[in-house]
Design an enzyme around this catalytic site. Structure first.
Site, PDB file in Angstrom:
ATOM      1  CE  LYS A 124      14.321   7.850  -7.378  1.00  0.00           C
ATOM      2  NZ  LYS A 124      14.037   8.427  -6.051  1.00  0.00           N
ATOM      3  CG  ASP A 164      17.610   8.017  -5.501  1.00  0.00           C
ATOM      4  OD1 ASP A 164      16.722   8.309  -4.698  1.00  0.00           O
ATOM      5  OD2 ASP A 164      18.069   6.859  -5.594  1.00  0.00           O
TER       6      ASP A 164
HETATM    7  P1  NDP Z   1      24.163   8.538  -1.921  1.00  0.00           P
HETATM    8  O1  NDP Z   1      24.620   8.048  -3.239  1.00  0.00           O
HETATM    9  O2  NDP Z   1      24.541   9.892  -1.475  1.00  0.00           O
HETATM   10  O3  NDP Z   1      24.568   7.521  -0.781  1.00  0.00           O
HETATM   11  C1  NDP Z   1      24.181   6.197  -0.839  1.00  0.00           C
HETATM   12  C2  NDP Z   1      24.827   5.458   0.326  1.00  0.00           C
HETATM   13  O4  NDP Z   1      24.250   4.157   0.422  1.00  0.00           O
HETATM   14  C3  NDP Z   1      26.313   5.253   0.151  1.00  0.00           C
HETATM   15  O5  NDP Z   1      26.934   5.194   1.383  1.00  0.00           O
HETATM   16  C4  NDP Z   1      26.346   3.901  -0.568  1.00  0.00           C
HETATM   17  O6  NDP Z   1      27.566   3.192  -0.422  1.00  0.00           O
HETATM   18  C5  NDP Z   1      25.241   3.167   0.144  1.00  0.00           C
HETATM   19  N1  NDP Z   1      24.687   2.164  -0.767  1.00  0.00           N
HETATM   20  C6  NDP Z   1      24.174   2.371  -2.002  1.00  0.00           C
HETATM   21  N2  NDP Z   1      23.822   1.206  -2.567  1.00  0.00           N
HETATM   22  C7  NDP Z   1      24.126   0.262  -1.670  1.00  0.00           C
HETATM   23  C8  NDP Z   1      24.002  -1.128  -1.668  1.00  0.00           C
HETATM   24  N3  NDP Z   1      23.483  -1.791  -2.716  1.00  0.00           N
HETATM   25  N4  NDP Z   1      24.392  -1.798  -0.547  1.00  0.00           N
HETATM   26  C9  NDP Z   1      24.921  -1.150   0.516  1.00  0.00           C
HETATM   27  N5  NDP Z   1      25.080   0.182   0.555  1.00  0.00           N
HETATM   28  C10 NDP Z   1      24.676   0.878  -0.511  1.00  0.00           C
HETATM   29  O7  NDP Z   1      22.557   8.397  -1.976  1.00  0.00           O
HETATM   30  P2  NDP Z   1      21.481   9.076  -1.021  1.00  0.00           P
HETATM   31  O8  NDP Z   1      22.019   9.277   0.341  1.00  0.00           O
HETATM   32  O9  NDP Z   1      20.898  10.222  -1.746  1.00  0.00           O
HETATM   33  O10 NDP Z   1      20.338   7.943  -0.993  1.00  0.00           O
HETATM   34  C11 NDP Z   1      20.254   6.959   0.018  1.00  0.00           C
HETATM   35  C12 NDP Z   1      18.840   6.415   0.063  1.00  0.00           C
HETATM   36  O11 NDP Z   1      17.915   7.467   0.355  1.00  0.00           O
HETATM   37  C13 NDP Z   1      18.326   5.787  -1.230  1.00  0.00           C
HETATM   38  O12 NDP Z   1      17.450   4.727  -0.911  1.00  0.00           O
HETATM   39  C14 NDP Z   1      17.534   6.916  -1.859  1.00  0.00           C
HETATM   40  O13 NDP Z   1      16.552   6.439  -2.776  1.00  0.00           O
HETATM   41  C15 NDP Z   1      16.893   7.527  -0.625  1.00  0.00           C
HETATM   42  N6  NDP Z   1      16.415   8.901  -0.737  1.00  0.00           N
HETATM   43  C16 NDP Z   1      17.236   9.908  -1.131  1.00  0.00           C
HETATM   44  C17 NDP Z   1      16.766  11.197  -1.194  1.00  0.00           C
HETATM   45  C18 NDP Z   1      17.647  12.350  -1.538  1.00  0.00           C
HETATM   46  O14 NDP Z   1      17.170  13.471  -1.457  1.00  0.00           O
HETATM   47  N7  NDP Z   1      18.891  12.152  -1.912  1.00  0.00           N
HETATM   48  C19 NDP Z   1      15.354  11.516  -0.867  1.00  0.00           C
HETATM   49  C20 NDP Z   1      14.606  10.388  -0.374  1.00  0.00           C
HETATM   50  C21 NDP Z   1      15.132   9.133  -0.335  1.00  0.00           C
HETATM   51  P3  NDP Z   1      28.590   3.113  -1.653  1.00  0.00           P
HETATM   52  O15 NDP Z   1      29.232   4.436  -1.717  1.00  0.00           O
HETATM   53  O16 NDP Z   1      29.495   1.996  -1.298  1.00  0.00           O
HETATM   54  O17 NDP Z   1      27.750   2.804  -2.879  1.00  0.00           O
HETATM   55  O1  2IT Z   2      13.441   9.389  -3.346  1.00  0.00           O
HETATM   56  C1  2IT Z   2      13.312  10.630  -3.330  1.00  0.00           C
HETATM   57  O2  2IT Z   2      12.335  11.181  -2.830  1.00  0.00           O
HETATM   58  C2  2IT Z   2      14.386  11.430  -3.917  1.00  0.00           C
HETATM   59  N1  2IT Z   2      15.393  10.887  -4.330  1.00  0.00           N
HETATM   60  C3  2IT Z   2      14.232  12.921  -4.043  1.00  0.00           C
HETATM   61  C4  2IT Z   2      13.415  13.268  -5.246  1.00  0.00           C
HETATM   62  C5  2IT Z   2      13.322  14.735  -5.576  1.00  0.00           C
HETATM   63  O3  2IT Z   2      12.731  15.022  -6.623  1.00  0.00           O
HETATM   64  O4  2IT Z   2      13.809  15.577  -4.827  1.00  0.00           O
END
Ligand code: NDP
Ligand code: 2IT
Length: 445
Positions: A124, A164
């Site tokens: 990461k 992420d």
């Molecule tokens: P994005 O940046 O697309 O979206 C994040 C969302 O969460 C936004 O709405 C953001 O609001 C909110 N957010 C972020 N930080 C905070 C905080 N400290 N408090 C409250 N709200 C918060 O990210 P993703 O959708 O990609 O990721 C969301 C989660 O999913 C994370 O935990 C990530 O690690 C996990 N994840 C993502 C994957 C992927 O493929 N993208 C795969 C597996 C897990 P704001 O805009 O106000 O910051």
């Molecule tokens: O937390 C996660 O699994 C991710 N943000 C996706 C990682 C990836 O390599 O697709």
């Protein structure tokens, strides 16, 4: 191995890393018994070698903002474990990014990636850079500056980053473009790429869709076959949350909440397809705030709040770590919630997890439920190696199968004497055993 002793030692050696210790604690608690049944693990000191990352790169990134100011941020890449494949995991851009947060994420990623059945190790990275309010040029300048330093440590068989929080298709494209220029190769050393230059269909949707595929497997074990009549509360409004909502609607469920770091919206009529299209545009084109949904559709907006107090049958935390605490968990149960499936990484605090398990509801930890994202990244790597692309249907079918296999692995290792499936235990043991066996076979390195 005694969990308490290992944890105390890690706390002493790596102080002030609460998220890292929290993630390690949860895994060690689940695997202690299995670990101790294998004396060869202890002989090889597998526990320290699996908890402490192989290496961490830390560096300053210097970039120019639109006013000509020279700005700096810290960036990192944690290469946690490559026993079963190249380091693999996303990059996070958020002001809260610290070594502790990236170490927890890389640790979790190692077990998650093992669960996917694909050959990927865990890693990461990220930066305390705040993308909010930055122009495209500033984002590009930052991504390029970061890559100038990181590119030497990456490669298609070495370390393959992705997105992420704060890193989506735009940022991956800027980083990958600079990577290619410096590395002079074109083998797809990033996933989540644009479809025109090696990306995979379904990768943007995969984490959210995968979470719902996992949820459907869990519900099936309780005799529920679709989402008709189910009311879901979703947090976040980014990549994971929006595609989760899309799949819930497709399967006949209702979505009543979404959120961002400023607050949450509650729409008692449900966020339908048309309203969700507006959110995609709001988030991806205008990079706006969820508050604007409430202004447009005239529903409730709670500044600074989190959605867990709204009555729902299924909760899908999809924003960030520790966004759902013990009290929230009690409220969800009191309101009739039957399932919690984590789109985010470690969104539930240890107290919340305890409440879910005590009440024996369906509870899927992130490393199982959100593994669809990195699984489809793995499928993107496969397509790049073969130099061909699969159709949407082909990728979706493989994603469904992988989520079903992860569910089966959790059941295999997580079923308790009364028949309750403890998915935390199941996911941790299944992921751990695969990495542990690979490390034993490869000797002391
Ligand atoms: P994005 O940046 O697309 O979206 C994040 C969302 O969460 C936004 O709405 C953001 O609001 C909110 N957010 C972020 N930080 C905070 C905080 N400290 N408090 C409250 N709200 C918060 O990210 P993703 O959708 O990609 O990721 C969301 C989660 O999913 C994370 O935990 C990530 O690690 C996990 N994840 C993502 C994957 C992927 O493929 N993208 C795969 C597996 C897990 P704001 O805009 O106000 O910051
Ligand atoms: O937390 C996660 O699994 C991710 N943000 C996706 C990682 C990836 O390599 O697709």
């Amino acid at each position: 191995m005694k969990t308490e002793e290992v944890l105390n030692d890690l706390q002493r050696r790596f102080p002030n890393e609460p998220e890292y210790h929290q993630a390690v604690h949860e895994v060690l608690e689940s695997i202690e018994e299995v670990y101790n049944a294998h004396p060869e693990f202890e002989k090889l000191n597998l526990i320290e070698r699996i908890c402490i990352p192989d290496r961490i790169f830390s560096f300053r990134v210097t970039w120019l903002d639109d006013k000509g100011n020279v700005r700096t941020n810290m960036a990192y890449r944690v290469q946690h474990n490559n026993a079963i494949g190249p380091y693999k995991g996303g990059m996070r851009f958020h002001p809260s990014v610290s070594p502790s947060i990236l170490k927890f994420l890389a640790f979790e990623q190692t077990f998650k990636n093992a669960l996917t059945t694909l050959p990927m190790g865990g890693g990461k990275g990220g930066s305390d850079f705040n993308p909010k309010g930055k122009s495209n040029t500033e984002i590009m300048n930052f991504c390029q500056a970061l890559m100038l330093e990181l590119w030497r440590n990456l490669g298609p068989d070495t370390d393959v980053p992705a997105g992420d929080i704060g890193v989506g298709g735009r940022e991956v494209a800027y980083m990958y473009g600079m990577y290619k220029k410096l590395a002079r190769e074109n083998t797809g050393t990033f996933t989540g790429k644009g479809i025109e230059f090696g990306g995979s269909l379904i990768r943007p949707e995969a984490t959210g869709y995968g979470n719902i595929y996992f949820l459907m497997n869990m519900l099936k074990s309780r005799g529920i076959d679709d989402l008709k009549g189910q009311v879901t509360a979703i947090s976040g409004s980014g990549n994971v949350a929006t595609y989760t909502a899309q799949k819930v609607l497709e399967l006949g469920g209702k979505v009543i909440t979404l959120s961002d770091s400023d607050g949450y919206i509650y729409d008692p009529d449900g966020i339908d397809k048309e309203k969700l299209d507006y959110i995609f545009e709001l988030k991806n084109v205008y990079r706006g705030r969820i508050r604007e949904y409430a202004e447009k559709y005239g529903c409730k907006y709670v500044p600074g709040g989190r959605p867990w107090g709204e009555k729902c049958t299924i909760a899908l935390p999809s924003a960030t770590q520790n966004e759902l605490n013990g009290e929230d968990a009690e409220t969800l149960i009191k309101n009739g919630c039957i399932a919690v499936s984590e789109g985010a990484n470690m969104p539930s605090t240890p107290e919340a997890v305890e409440v879910f398990l005590k009440n024996k509801i369906l509870y899927a930890p992130g490393k199982a439920a959100n593994a669809g994202g990195v699984s489809t990244s793995g499928l993107e790597m496969t397509q790049n190696s073969m130099r061909l692309s699969w159709t949407r249907e082909e990728v979706d079918e493989k994603l469904r199968r992988i989520m079903g296999d992860i569910h089966d692995a959790c059941v295999k290792y997580g079923v308790e004497s009364d028949g309750y499936i403890n998915y935390v235990k199941g996911a941790n043991i299944a992921g751990f055993m695969k990495v542990a066996k690979a490390m034993v076979a490869q000797g002391v390195i």
